[in-house]
Enzyme design. Structure first.
Site, PDB file in Angstrom:
ATOM      1  N   HIS A  66      -8.288 -45.189 -37.130  1.00 26.16           N
ATOM      2  CA  HIS A  66      -6.969 -44.824 -37.654  1.00 26.16           C
ATOM      3  C   HIS A  66      -5.830 -45.395 -36.809  1.00 26.16           C
ATOM      4  O   HIS A  66      -4.693 -45.477 -37.276  1.00 26.16           O
ATOM      5  CB  HIS A  66      -6.834 -43.300 -37.791  1.00 26.16           C
ATOM      6  CG  HIS A  66      -6.568 -42.565 -36.512  1.00 26.16           C
ATOM      7  ND1 HIS A  66      -7.558 -41.967 -35.769  1.00 26.16           N
ATOM      8  CD2 HIS A  66      -5.410 -42.323 -35.842  1.00 26.16           C
ATOM      9  CE1 HIS A  66      -7.028 -41.383 -34.715  1.00 26.16           C
ATOM     10  NE2 HIS A  66      -5.725 -41.585 -34.732  1.00 26.16           N
ATOM     11  N   ASP A  83     -14.469 -43.047 -37.463  1.00 27.24           N
ATOM     12  CA  ASP A  83     -13.126 -43.284 -36.931  1.00 27.24           C
ATOM     13  C   ASP A  83     -13.174 -44.129 -35.661  1.00 27.24           C
ATOM     14  O   ASP A  83     -12.488 -43.845 -34.684  1.00 27.24           O
ATOM     15  CB  ASP A  83     -12.393 -41.965 -36.654  1.00 27.24           C
ATOM     16  CG  ASP A  83     -10.875 -42.176 -36.549  1.00 27.24           C
ATOM     17  OD1 ASP A  83     -10.399 -43.265 -36.924  1.00 27.24           O
ATOM     18  OD2 ASP A  83     -10.186 -41.256 -36.070  1.00 27.24           O
ATOM     19  N   GLY A 136      -1.153 -40.630 -29.539  1.00 27.29           N
ATOM     20  CA  GLY A 136      -1.103 -41.756 -28.613  1.00 27.29           C
ATOM     21  C   GLY A 136      -2.313 -41.784 -27.703  1.00 27.29           C
ATOM     22  O   GLY A 136      -2.701 -42.831 -27.194  1.00 27.29           O
ATOM     23  N   SER A 159      -5.182 -41.106 -28.901  1.00 25.28           N
ATOM     24  CA  SER A 159      -6.258 -41.511 -29.801  1.00 25.28           C
ATOM     25  C   SER A 159      -6.795 -42.885 -29.411  1.00 25.28           C
ATOM     26  O   SER A 159      -6.038 -43.843 -29.251  1.00 25.28           O
ATOM     27  CB  SER A 159      -5.757 -41.558 -31.246  1.00 25.28           C
ATOM     28  OG  SER A 159      -5.477 -40.274 -31.722  1.00 25.28           O
ATOM     29  N   LEU A 164     -26.636 -39.940 -47.574  1.00 29.74           N
ATOM     30  CA  LEU A 164     -27.372 -38.791 -48.094  1.00 29.74           C
ATOM     31  C   LEU A 164     -26.468 -37.826 -48.853  1.00 29.74           C
ATOM     32  O   LEU A 164     -26.913 -37.164 -49.778  1.00 29.74           O
ATOM     33  CB  LEU A 164     -28.052 -38.026 -46.955  1.00 29.74           C
ATOM     34  CG  LEU A 164     -29.210 -38.721 -46.238  1.00 29.74           C
ATOM     35  CD1 LEU A 164     -29.759 -37.799 -45.148  1.00 29.74           C
ATOM     36  CD2 LEU A 164     -30.313 -39.084 -47.222  1.00 29.74           C
TER      37      LEU A 164
END
Length: 311
Positions: free
Chosen positions: A60, A90, A165, A167, A219
């Protein structure tokens, strides 16, 4: 003149970790973003995982950046190229293509984490370049809704302070090994933050570097780790949700089942399930063993290719 007092063991550990891993941490922004650093400017973090310029960050963070650039702790800025991203975990890999050696962080073994263990987060929260926070492991095996609405499983919970930030930055143990990739906080909650385990990050990064994408079988379940009843200290994956139109539901799996084996592979962690599905051909039937009401039952499931995310 008063002699300088020695630092306590906790401070010494945090300082050593920061000195060891800090040079590998970068800030990530769009090319052309103003170089003037102000608080509250949007950006993300990442860190080198190889000396030849491969970087780990969050999907992201880079999803809407056409031309990412990274800034090292020494202030140097380089353009970076997106190698690949995996929205379902992610995670993303960038590369700085320069003929020089970069300081790389070492990925540790997140399967050995224990509650209460010291961890250090390094990143660039709220535009404050290169910030350090410390805390402990507060929880393991959490499930989190990602920024795009996807469910991310087997998440590490920590009380180390994380903000927008952070992240994509590393969560590091006392040995200076990265055991998680910081991913999110819960707005309005204090001391609750999350990171993607290094075991997941390591295999995702390897596949993205090799092929630029991950083509995994699907699945249609949301799971979490839980102990299996019995004398042995074994674990399986409890099914929390089943997509009613997905392969698992069509094969007979239900919420509350504990997944213990798929094909010939015992399943003790989400990482083992991910690795199996990343190599299993979509459309090929596979035997799935679950524990239901303390009995082992076997079902045949036909995994499909993971659908493209809606964002």
């Amino acid at each position: 003149m008063r002699e300088e007092e020695p630092l306590d063991a906790y401070s010494q550990t945090v300082i050593r970790v920061v000195e060891q891993v800090g040079p590998a941490v970068v800030s990530i922004r769009p090319a052309g973003f103003p170089r003037r650093r102000q608080a509250l400017e949007p950006m993300g973090s990442g860190f080198f995982i190889t000396p030849d310029g491969y970087l780990l960050t969050n999907s992201h963070v880079v999803r809407h950046i056409r031309e990412p650039q990274v800034t090292l702790i020494d202030g140097r800025t380089f353009p970076a190229r997106l190698i690949g991203e995996d929205p379902y975990t992610d995670l993303a890999v960038l590369r700085v293509e320069r003929e020089e050696t970069f300081p790389a962080a070492r990925l540790g073994d997140s399967s050995r984490l224990r509650l209460g263990q010291l961890v250090v987060a390094i990143g660039n929260p709220l535009g404050f370049h290169f910030t350090v926070s410390a805390g402990i492991i507060s929880g393991l095996g959490r499930t989190l809704q990602g920024p795009g609405g996807q469910i991310i499983e087997d998440i590490i919970q920590t009380d180390a302070a994380l903000n927008p930030g952070n992240s994509g930055g590393p969560l590091v143990d006392s040995r200076g090994e990265v055991i998680g990739v910081c991913v999110a906080t819960i707005l309005g909650a204090e001391n609750i933050a999350f990171a993607i385990p290094s075991q997941t990050a390591e295999w995702v990064a390897a596949l993205l570097i090799k092929a630029g994408r991950i083509r995994r079988a699907y699945l249609g379940v949301v799971v979490q780790i839980r102990p299996i009843p019995g004398p042995a200290s074994a674990t399986g994956l409890e099914i929390l949700e089943v997509d009613p139109r997905g392969p698992a539901a069509q094969g007979g799996l239900q919420e509350g089942d504990i997944l213990v084996r798929i094909g010939d592979q015992p399943i003790r962690s989400l990482g083992e399930l991910h690795r199996f599905l990343a190599h299993w051909p979509p459309g090929r039937p596979v035997a799935v063993q679950v524990m239901r009401q303390n009995q082992i039952r076997t079902f045949t499931v036909v995994p499909r290719e993971t659908p493209s995310p809606p964002w």
